[in-house]
Design a protein around this motif. Structure first.
Motif: not given
Length: 291
Positions: A47-55, A238-249
């Motif tokens: 819960f404290v450490m955010p998850e990292i999602q990539s696309e 031309p492809i970008t890797v996007q990492y996004k942090e998310s945290r559980q509510p």
């Protein structure tokens, strides 16, 4: 008419003198508490450490920027700092020989070698930059291009605490050592640059570039252009890797904790009942009262 509000209690209490403690029950209870503690601690860490999602997205987050910042840190143990220079070329017609801005040279090995650090920019088109002696007035005929790369990084340096969790290649050439090869060899690194976007859950955004590389070396044979060098030939995808942090509510964490406590208590109760029933059957068998 008086209504006893206690009649709504669905958690009826059993008098203490009607309960029976057992050794098996004590062991199950200890295991139950330890299991609940372990699972809650693990869940809290998640819960404290955010998850990292990539696309992957077909876009350039820095489309308004014409150039990419580059940091190069390389050691040449057998080439004097007086001879080391940086040349930059690209398909837009840029050709700079002896780039001198933001260059730091530190003599090593009693001034026989050089630690070379450069900060510069390259265009978002195929091109190259190379470490050589081309900028020196009197061209060296046999300079040693043995080297060790400490850093080659493009774009921002991502400093978020969770970047270590990103399985990326922001500094793929870190500590690549070519000091044991032929001193007269030319080294070519073919670098494929991938734009990278890192968004933290706090709202900050970092723009960087990952890269992969291929390598080859050869010894030039004769001619005016046969002076060895260290080439970095680059192209951008031309492809970008996007990492996004998310945290559980918070409600998700609370729900999980309740599920852990309830589930472990239920399973522990079943196990305790099984042990108790088995022990009672064993006692009856010993007394011959099974029938």
């Amino acid at each position: 008419m008086y209504f006893d509000f206690r009649r709504l209690d669905i958690y009826r209490k059993v008098p203490k003198d009607l309960t029976q403690p057992t050794l098996a029950g004590a062991l199950v209870s200890i295991a139950c508490v330890l299991s609940i503690t372990f699972l809650i601690v693990k869940e809290f860490s998640s819960f404290v450490m955010p998850e990292i999602q990539s696309e992957l997205i077909v876009a350039d987050p820095l489309s308004t920027e014409d150039r990419i910042p580059v940091i190069l840190n390389i050691t040449l143990p057998e080439l004097s700092c007086d001879l080391v220079g940086l040349d930059i070329q690209d398909q837009m017609g840029r050709h700079e020989v002896g780039y001198v801005d933001n260059i730091e040279k530190t003599p090593i090995n009693h001034a026989a070698g050089c630690k070379f650090i450069a900060a510069f920019q390259i265009s978002k088109v195929p091109g190259n930059f190379h470490v050589s002696t081309h900028a020196k007035g009197a061209m060296e005929t046999a300079p040693s291009m043995r080297h060790k790369i400490h850093t080659l990084q493009f774009g921002d340096v991502i400093t978020e605490r969770n970047v270590i969790d990103v399985a990326g290649s922001f500094n793929s050439l870190a500590e690549v050592d070519k000091t044991s090869l032929d001193p007269l060899a030319t080294h070519e690194y073919f670098v494929r640059i991938v734009p990278t976007l890192y968004q933290s859950y706090q709202g900050s955004t970092s723009y960087s570039y990952q890269y992969t590389y291929a390598y080859k070396s050869y010894v030039p044979m004769g001619g005016h252009r046969a002076v060895p060098a260290i080439w970095f030939k680059h192209d951008i995808t031309p492809i970008t890797v996007q990492y996004k942090e998310s945290r559980q509510p918070l409600y998700h964490f609370i729900t999980t904790v309740c599920a852990i406590v309830g589930g472990v208590f239920t399973v522990a109760g079943i196990i305790d009942s099984m042990f108790f029933s088995a022990s009672e059957l064993l006692k009856k068998a010993q007394l011959g009262k099974l029938s």
